[in-house]
Design a protein around this motif. Structure first.
Motif, short mmCIF file in Angstrom:
data_model
loop_
_atom_site.label_atom_id
_atom_site.label_comp_id
_atom_site.label_asym_id
_atom_site.label_seq_id
_atom_site.Cartn_x
_atom_site.Cartn_y
_atom_site.Cartn_z
N ASP A 1 6.50 -5.51 -0.94
CA ASP A 1 6.49 -4.26 -1.71
C ASP A 1 7.22 -4.38 -3.05
N GLY A 2 7.64 -5.58 -3.39
CA GLY A 2 8.23 -5.78 -4.71
C GLY A 2 9.72 -5.50 -4.80
N THR A 3 10.35 -5.07 -3.70
CA THR A 3 11.78 -4.79 -3.80
C THR A 3 12.58 -6.07 -3.93
N GLN B 1 13.00 -6.80 -7.45
CA GLN B 1 14.00 -5.87 -8.00
C GLN B 1 15.41 -6.32 -7.64
N LEU C 1 16.72 -8.91 -9.79
CA LEU C 1 17.00 -8.48 -11.15
C LEU C 1 18.20 -7.55 -11.25
N ARG D 1 6.98 -11.41 -16.67
CA ARG D 1 7.86 -11.95 -15.63
C ARG D 1 8.74 -13.06 -16.19
N TYR E 1 12.64 -3.90 -14.78
CA TYR E 1 11.28 -4.42 -14.71
C TYR E 1 10.49 -3.56 -13.74
N LEU E 2 9.29 -3.22 -14.17
CA LEU E 2 8.41 -2.51 -13.25
C LEU E 2 7.07 -3.23 -13.26
N GLY E 3 6.75 -3.82 -12.14
CA GLY E 3 5.56 -4.67 -12.08
C GLY E 3 4.37 -3.98 -11.44
N HIS E 4 3.40 -4.76 -11.01
CA HIS E 4 2.26 -4.18 -10.33
C HIS E 4 2.68 -3.53 -9.03
N HIS E 5 3.69 -4.11 -8.39
CA HIS E 5 4.23 -3.48 -7.18
C HIS E 5 5.24 -2.43 -7.57
N ASN E 6 5.33 -1.41 -6.73
CA ASN E 6 6.26 -0.34 -7.07
C ASN E 6 7.71 -0.70 -6.82
N GLY E 7 7.93 -1.64 -5.91
CA GLY E 7 9.30 -1.99 -5.60
C GLY E 7 10.07 -0.88 -4.91
N ILE E 8 9.36 -0.09 -4.12
CA ILE E 8 10.08 0.91 -3.31
C ILE E 8 9.79 0.66 -1.85
N GLN F 1 -0.83 7.55 -3.82
CA GLN F 1 -0.64 6.41 -4.71
C GLN F 1 0.12 6.80 -5.98
N GLU G 1 1.76 -2.39 -16.86
CA GLU G 1 0.79 -1.34 -16.53
C GLU G 1 1.43 -0.15 -15.81
N THR H 1 -0.87 3.09 -14.33
CA THR H 1 -1.87 3.10 -13.26
C THR H 1 -1.53 4.16 -12.24
N ALA H 2 -2.57 4.78 -11.71
CA ALA H 2 -2.50 5.76 -10.63
C ALA H 2 -1.90 7.09 -11.08
N GLU I 1 -10.47 5.45 -7.45
CA GLU I 1 -9.88 4.88 -8.66
C GLU I 1 -10.30 3.43 -8.89
N HIS J 1 -8.28 8.78 -12.76
CA HIS J 1 -7.45 9.55 -13.69
C HIS J 1 -7.72 9.13 -15.12
#
Ligand code: HEM
Ligand SMILES: Nc1ncnc2c1ncn2[C@@H]1O[C@H](COP(=O)(O)OP(=O)(O)OP(=O)(O)O)[C@@H](O)[C@H]1O
Ligand SMILES: Nc1ncnc2c1ncn2[C@@H]1O[C@H](COP(=O)(O)OP(=O)(O)OP(=O)(O)O)[C@@H](O)[C@H]1O
Ligand SMILES: [Mg+2]
Ligand SMILES: [Mg+2]
Lengths: 214, 211, 59, 249, 214, 211
Positions: A69-71, A74, A77, B45, B78-85, B133, B156, B159-160, F156, F188
């Motif tokens: 999930d990309g964490t 993060q 970083l 990246r 950094y905020l990538g294609h993945h949300n990182g949450i 999303q 990006e 997106t969404a 989307e 969107h």
């Protein structure tokens, strides 16, 4: 920290681990027969194999979901040193998979007819040994991140490293069950392992994570 | 100030770009353009240190970012294609954790406000896996509101998002730049960026043979 | 030995018998109390929610 | 008949009905327990076959063991009803049964262990019956763990119901396999170890049956109370719950 | 079909499973001592426990990656009946985790001093028993899809269901090691289980998948 | 023809929409609009049968889709937020598998052509995990070129695509509609849809209090 949040959120997870142990430990007598003498002999081995497996089963997911999930990116970083974050993760892993086993040990003792001193020895050995499993396992988990068949590949990498811990961990229990009184040596070896792992594993894991995330 | 000198990156067999040079001053935005697969994400990246370039330097205020280590990552979001949450945690918890990790001193109230501003009122304490999303993306973007880093690297980010959220994000970016921040951005959507000084960098243009 | 203490002594097996009955009573009474407790907290929460809704409508 | 049935399959009507039934079953439980235990302790001999007073564990042991199995069957039945008819109430009842069933199972194990310590001199042995009871406990735990691991109540209900059904198919197989680990000697194994055999004092038998009935009534009380909680929790947004709350105030 | 493609693509996976078994099986003597008599007694139990664990370790990933990348949704939307796809997946799982064990059985026999007939009995028992493990496990894997702590929850759900297979599977080996000649009954029971699982499990798994994907 | 009558869907505590009615004839496109979190994806998943609606019917040529089962899924292609491609397999293999599963009789050459048309020439036999975000999306979209289903449900579809690919996809959609296909679409992004008959459905408009 974050992992403690996550871990605590699902307190049932700990319960599930507990039951996993109970089940694995109860499986053996069914498969191997229920003769008291045999059960007593294999008890330390069974307990340790259960510990290894629980640890390994959970290792796979140690970084996998963070990776997906990309964490994880993060985390790399943040201004925190990575090995601190790794230690946090490993600690959470141990809380979920190692600690419950320590508490369940008396039950194993009961089911396998172990004498009381052997049970307390087993608890102590598990208390020292299971953190090593988590620490060492983290390196493997970081290395196999994102690879297909990671779970089994992981076992392959990690099990050989687990063997010494198991040999001493099970050895001390057998020794105490047979009435040997000098268990000191076993425990100092185990503690030595623990300190070594505590120092080296976070660094190695952090390096492995950097490589895997690219 | 961010300076890139002679950056060369390759993935697999292909060299994505060679000898890339640019610098980004406070208060300006770099818009990285290029068709799909030209190396925009790779460049982003590389800038934040997640990808190791083949050669070339990435300097922050004149110092190499690799040797700066944590002193540099502190300045970067950094905020990538993945949300990182984390799916299992609520937006609130996600933000609380990420601000703690970022070392920002943020109050509980600020987090609630950030979520409210992102249009997530009433969804603050739901696990993010039940969000739509676009709502997930909004949670991830709420981090920008709570962060004190200078350099934003956004891959990006639109997106969404629905139209209202795109507008909002644009104003957030403009705001950051006007306060002397820096932004590196990619997007395929037509977006009206009116903030400070805008630089454009187009990848994959000359080297059509490689793409 | 009085009749009562003899009854509880149960021919030396008091511990086992009352250990079993004790566990039974503990578990069952405990179960009912917990359910009752849950019932009360749910009711409390629901009425609080109702009040909050009412307050919102007043606004 | 059928009309009534479906009427009560809606949480709205079941909630007050359950409320009315609880006291009734509660009194039955109390009466049967007191009666059964009185009979069991004061109208029966001090020994059963060659056993001393400790045989009196039998009253709760057998009751709990029977309930543990009966409740599992009921749980699976309601789960099936839920999957077939898509009635929310069925799922709610099934999930309300599980904790009570698990408690009964635990009790059977616990009292069995105490009895075993007196009778066989060991707390635990890998006796077939005990092992299968342990597995039954695991099945209950699995059901509850699955349900609590899923946040979405709709998915939780349906997934757990499916698990209960799978368990139902497997339970006889599990029990049978453990009771009969060597298929060539199954018949022989079956005849032994029916504890007590047929020569039980009729007074003991009566007390045992009465207490078992009390257990059953108790299960009704606990399950109905829990169902009411679940209904309230799940239906908290509906108007009838809110109206009911207003009536109460 | 698709899974065969995937499975074949990573032929190393099979190798990894093999090593996993070898390691688990070799672990026990380390933990439980090396007395010949005891080893012989616990051999069937150990082999079957290893089979159970390997099966379980891989089960977690049976549908998980399909779920995460959206291919599971796509599979549910193809004009193929879902239970056929489930059967395909289960078959691939068995090829990776069950079949290798059958081939490795002679090695177990060697390490644990089993007589030759017992070894061939063990191979046959594993051949019939391991597909059941995969089939039954698929239900659990489908039910726990996407849940946190799914791996250990899965074990909790599945292990009780694995027990009968293990009891008979280990039973027949013990029986053959002690020289009982009438093993027919065991095998017919195991085959009965297999047929039952083959009929019911794909349906249950398909239903569980539908529930989980929502 | 697709008919939706009285459809009600809820997720968690919230009712997303109630009593939704519409029908979609061959050769027309339904454009589902709405802000983030108004239930567009939920509606699309309900239509293709991945989500069980609380009440209401979804009819295909007058028959209930649930009882049609495989006869209905045969007619549907769904493309959601996830690409539904396997990371470990190449684009070629992914498409080969999905066409086999869809029961379409497609030659190897057609697959190569579809990938080429989607601008993936040279990337056909790389594992998709090394592709860029937009390239992955293109692989997923290549399925549309190889599929003979009537109803396309696209959630989307334009995300991550560059301008050229957006244009391409629009023409593919227009082509499908002109051949008598049906499309249900959310997006969107501002997209010029010029094909056949376009219906619009806006979710989450009246029920602001719920959103
Ligand atoms: C942990 C599980 C269990 C343990 C330790 C246990 C132990 C015992 C013991 C020690 C006795 C007395 C035997 C004697 O006469 O010496 C007994 C009796 C009995 N148990 Fe259990 N038991 C267990 C589970 C069960 C289960 C699952 C059942 C299922 C119905 C059951 C039913 C009975 C019955 C019916 C009797 C006695 C009836 C008679 O004497 O006629 N028990 N049990
Ligand atoms: N691990 C890898 N091995 C080989 N090639 C890779 C790898 N990762 C990425 N690539 C290639 O690098 C190229 C650039 O990828 P990148 O993600 O940077 O593109 P992008 O410009 O961000 O495209 P998009 O607009 O689609 O997001 C792609 O063509 C991709 O095929
Ligand atoms: N499992 C769930 N439990 C509770 N609520 C849910 C669940 N899944 C989705 N939701 C809610 O349903 C609503 C609709 O989600 P959906 O994904 O259909 O929105 P959407 O219109 O597609 O939005 P977007 O434009 O962001 O994709 C969201 O508000 C979300 O919070
Ligand atoms: Mg990109
Ligand atoms: Mg959506």
């Amino acid at each position: 920290m974050r992992d403690l949040t996550l871990a605590m959120r699902r307190r049932t997870d700990v319960l599930t681990t507990l039951f996993f142990f109970i089940i694995v430990v109860s499986l053996f007598p069914l498969g191997a027969g229920t003769e008291k003498m045999i059960l007593m002999k294999i008890a330390p081995g069974v307990a340790w194999v259960a510990a290894l497996l629980a640890s390994m089963l959970a290792l796979e997911r140690l970084f996998a979901s963070d990776f997906a999930d990309g964490t994880l990116e993060q985390m790399l970083l943040t201004p925190q040193p990575i090995f601190i974050l790794v230690l946090g993760k490993v600690f959470a892993h141990w809380l979920l998979t190692g600690l419950p086993l320590v508490f369940i040990a008396p039950l194993v003792g009961l089911q396998y007819y172990l004498p009381d001193e052997a049970v307390s020895t087993m608890m102590l050995a598990l208390l020292i040994g299971t953190p090593i499993l988590s620490l060492v396992g983290a390196i493997g988990a970081a290395l196999t991140l994102g690879l297909r068949g990671g779970g089994i590949l992981l076992s392959l990498l990690i099990l050989p490293l687990y063997i010494p811990i198991m040999v001493y961990g099970a050895g001390v229990v057998s020794a105490s069950a047979t009435g040997t009184t000098d268990l000191q040596a076993y425990f100092s070896i185990l503690s030595g392992f623990l300190i070594l792992a505590l120092v080296l594993s976070p660094i190695a894991t952090a390096a492995a994570l950097r490589i895997s995330v690219e | 100030m961010l300076e890139i000198t002679n950056l060369t990156c390759s993935r697999g067999d292909r060299q994505l770009f060679t000898g890339l040079n640019f610098s980004l001053k406070p208060g300006s935005l770099l818009y990285v353009e290029g068709r799909n697969g030209t190396g925009k994400s790779t460049l982003l990246r590389a800038i934040c240190g997640l990808f190791l370039a083949d050669s070339g330097d990435i300097l922050w205020d004149g110092k190499n970012t690799q040797s700066l280590a944590e002193d540099y990552t502190k300045e970067v979001v950094y905020l990538g294609h993945h949300n990182g949450i984390k799916d299992d945690l609520s937006g609130l918890e996600n933000l609380r954790i990420s601000t703690v990790l970022d070392g920002d001193d943020v109050t509980e109230e600020q987090i609630w406000n950030a979520l409210k501003k992102m249009g997530l009122k009433g969804f603050e304490d739901l696990p993010t896996k039940v969000l739509s999303q676009g709502q997930k993306r909004r949670v991830a973007l709420a981090r920008l509101l709570l962060n004190s880093s200078k350099l934003w690297i956004l891959d990006e980010p639109f997106t969404a998002l629905d139209v209202a959220a795109v507008d909002l994000l644009q104003s957030v970016i403009a705001d950051h730049i006007s306060k002397g921040g820096m932004v590196v951005l990619t997007t395929h959507q037509e977006v009206a960026l009116t903030a400070g000084q805008i630089q454009r960098l187009e990848l994959g243009k000359k080297k059509n043979k490689n793409v | 030995m009085s009749a009562i203490s003899e009854f509880f002594h149960a021919g030396g097996y008091g511990f086992y018998i009352w250990g079993s009955y004790g566990a039974a009573i503990l578990l069952m009474v405990g179960e009912l109390t917990i359910i009752k407790q849950q019932y009360r907290t749910i009711l409390k929460r629901l009425s609080r929610m109702a009040r909050m809704n009412a307050a919102e409508e007043d606004e | 008949m059928s009309i009534n049935w479906f009427k009560y399959s809606s949480p709205t009507t079941f909630y007050p009905l359950a409320g009315k039934m609880i006291p009734f079953f509660g009194w039955l439980t109390a009466l049967l327990t007191i009666g059964g235990l009185y009979w069991g302790f004061f109208e029966t001999p001090d020994t059963l076959s060659d056993q001393k007073e400790y045989y009196r564990i039998i009253y709760i042991h057998v009751g709990a063991a029977w309930m543990s199995m009966w409740l599992y069957i009921m749980m699976a039945a309601w789960a099936l009803a839920g999957l077939v008819f898509q009635t929310r109430l069925s799922y709610m009842i099934a999930s309300a049964i599980a904790p009570t069933g698990a408690i009964a199972t635990f009790l059977a194990l616990w009292t069995g262990a105490f009895w075993g310590k007196t009778s066989w001199g060991t707390w635990w042995d890998w006796d077939p019956r005990m092992t299968s009871e342990l597995i039954l406990l695991f099945l209950y735990m699995g059901y509850m763990a699955l349900q609590s691991a899923i946040d979405d109540p709709r998915r939780a209900d349906r997934a757990a119901a499916l698990l209960a059904l799978v368990g139902l198919v497997c339970v006889p197989i599990i029990f049978w396999s453990i009771n009969c680990p060597n298929p060539n000697e199954c018949a022989a194994l079956h005849q032994t170890s029916k504890p007590g055999g047929g020569n039980m004092d009729p007074n003991i038998l009566i007390a045992m049956l009465v207490v078992a009935l009390a257990f059953w009534m108790y299960s009704f009380v606990a399950v109905l109370m829990r169902v009411r909680n679940i209904i309230l929790e799940r239906e908290r947004h509906t108007t009838w719950v809110n109206e009911m709350l207003e009536d109460k105030q």
